[in-house]
Design an enzyme around this catalytic site. Sequence first.
Site, PDB file in Angstrom:
ATOM      1  N   ARG A 100      26.784  72.853  68.490  1.00 39.89           N
ATOM      2  CA  ARG A 100      25.410  72.354  68.368  1.00 39.89           C
ATOM      3  C   ARG A 100      24.469  73.289  69.135  1.00 39.89           C
ATOM      4  NH1 ARG A 100      25.002  66.586  70.737  1.00 39.89           N
ATOM      5  NH2 ARG A 100      26.451  66.250  68.994  1.00 39.89           N
ATOM      6  N   HIS A 144      28.585  70.209  73.323  1.00 41.15           N
ATOM      7  CA  HIS A 144      28.707  70.770  71.969  1.00 41.15           C
ATOM      8  C   HIS A 144      28.186  72.205  71.919  1.00 41.15           C
ATOM      9  CE1 HIS A 144      29.889  67.349  69.344  1.00 41.15           C
ATOM     10  NE2 HIS A 144      29.344  66.603  70.309  1.00 41.15           N
ATOM     11  N   ASP A 151      32.789  66.057  66.946  1.00 41.39           N
ATOM     12  CA  ASP A 151      32.757  64.629  66.647  1.00 41.39           C
ATOM     13  C   ASP A 151      33.425  64.429  65.292  1.00 41.39           C
ATOM     14  OD1 ASP A 151      31.178  64.231  68.945  1.00 41.39           O
ATOM     15  OD2 ASP A 151      29.331  64.541  67.810  1.00 41.39           O
ATOM     16  N   GLU A 208      32.336  57.351  73.722  1.00 40.66           N
ATOM     17  CA  GLU A 208      32.194  57.618  72.287  1.00 40.66           C
ATOM     18  C   GLU A 208      33.569  57.898  71.689  1.00 40.66           C
ATOM     19  OE1 GLU A 208      27.753  59.709  72.678  1.00 40.66           O
ATOM     20  OE2 GLU A 208      29.524  60.949  72.260  1.00 40.66           O
ATOM     21  N   HIS A 211      34.273  61.527  70.006  1.00 45.04           N
ATOM     22  CA  HIS A 211      33.897  62.749  70.726  1.00 45.04           C
ATOM     23  C   HIS A 211      35.096  63.329  71.480  1.00 45.04           C
ATOM     24  CE1 HIS A 211      30.846  64.993  73.329  1.00 45.04           C
ATOM     25  NE2 HIS A 211      31.939  65.079  74.057  1.00 45.04           N
TER      26      HIS A 211
END
Length: 229
Positions: A100, A144, A151, A208, A211
Amino acid sequence: MVLYKQFKLCLLLSIITFSSVANANVRNTKQQEFIDVATLLPTALFDIRYYSSNNFVGKPIDGYKSAKCLLHKTTAYALQKAHKQAQLAGLNFKIFDCYRPQRAVDHFVRWVNDPTDLVTKATYYPNLGKDELLGGYIAAKSGHSRGSTLDLTLTDSEGTELNMGSLFDMFDTLSNTDDLRITTRQRANRYKLKNIMVAAGFAPYSMEWWHFTYKPQAYPDTYFDFEVK
């Protein structure tokens, strides 16, 4: 004296230029170590949410020019091993996000600091205020961006997602891996994913269920910002 000062200025500018070029070369070299995961996992499913409007912001996110999953090669090859284990169990991976860019994280921060934009609240954070998303869910820096985190979820052989008890990116304690409100089946599904990933060297994130971060990370202190394209 004037000539000496001019010489010092030219020398300083040369050093700055050389340093900038050297740093750019290092960044480019590191970037070349990232792999398009689809080339290693041709049968996996990819639903790169931040390339589309189907995400908690409700818009395509800065830095996503293509619906690709990019990861550092060490993480990508570890994921390939995990995928093989999932396939042996009659399952498949559906991947939502991988590397990301920092500019995407910046986009998230701008969004979370805009109290007037509540378009996705009912779906993604029904029980929290935006101010409660900062920190545990949304931060100024994301793992990320280092290229070793992704994910994902599991699907059956026909591509139907296993019931995990909450949506991907739902900001709620319901998304905690061991939340007490989920059913026995949902917990079992979460642990199928967790066990497959942990066995391949990935560390889970308790808040999460989707993740995971490969350890050791290739660049634990670097936050990349090149576009996904």
